[in-house]
Design an enzyme around this catalytic site. Sequence first.
Site: not given
Length: 282
Positions: A170, A128
């Site tokens: 991301c 992430h």
Amino acid sequence: MSDGKPRGEDTVDARKGEEQGTQFLTDAGVDHTDAKPRSDAFQYNMNYGSLGQCMIINNKNFDRKTGMGVRNGTDEDAKNVMETFSKLDFNVSATNDQTVLQMMDLLTKVSRQDHSKSAMFVCVLLSHGDDGLIYGTDGSIPLKNLFELFRGDRCPSLVGKPKLFFIQACRGTKLDSGIETDGPDDTETKRIPVEADFLYAYSTAPGYYAWRNVAQGSWFISSLCEMLTKYSKQLEIMQIMTRVNHKVALDFESSCNTPGFGGKKQIPCIVSMLTKDLYFPK
């Protein structure tokens, strides 16, 4: 998908709940069409005992306090990267579910190793993320803290050699809805910048989500591995990465049950401080 593989839902690496020859121009101004430029002065030397290490950090499961969900599909990415870079003749290693401290310790140890017999270094980060950040299982760390371990003043045995970082994560929470378009060896000692010879290949543009299919892996990593497999013996690294961008941009569109997350697009972002052309050995 028409290849017979299972088609899973697309998701993003964000907080849980957010959802033929190439033309070259020589210094003399003469065009040449060839598989490679004619001058070795502008190519990285690959004539070493080893191509180098490819390190994979694959973070799938996260502490509840981070607010991050399980990254289903990331194991497919890790497997794909391992197979692809092994075939390129890298020494590949992978670690799973690393805390911030473990990530830092691991890369610190590698940066302090002797890479004098290696042509280059590759690191693949699967996790992430947010703008400028990458997540360990227990929290986030600025990406620059990891990158700078391999700067010329901190990792002398990689000075003048390519250091490639591929980041599937991301970089924000913006969604790209897309838009319609029409068709188709120096012997003398020299000083170089400590930030030279890095390439950072991000899965998405700054500020945007990065998409990952829960069954087939991420758009970026699957495209990267496919283009490396097809073109590593003939094209320079930036040409390969342009093909990665092309595939991700045109061949993928999100299929997601979360309202507002369907039909979205993605474009990788390649940041290069390379000072020479990089061709993998044939």
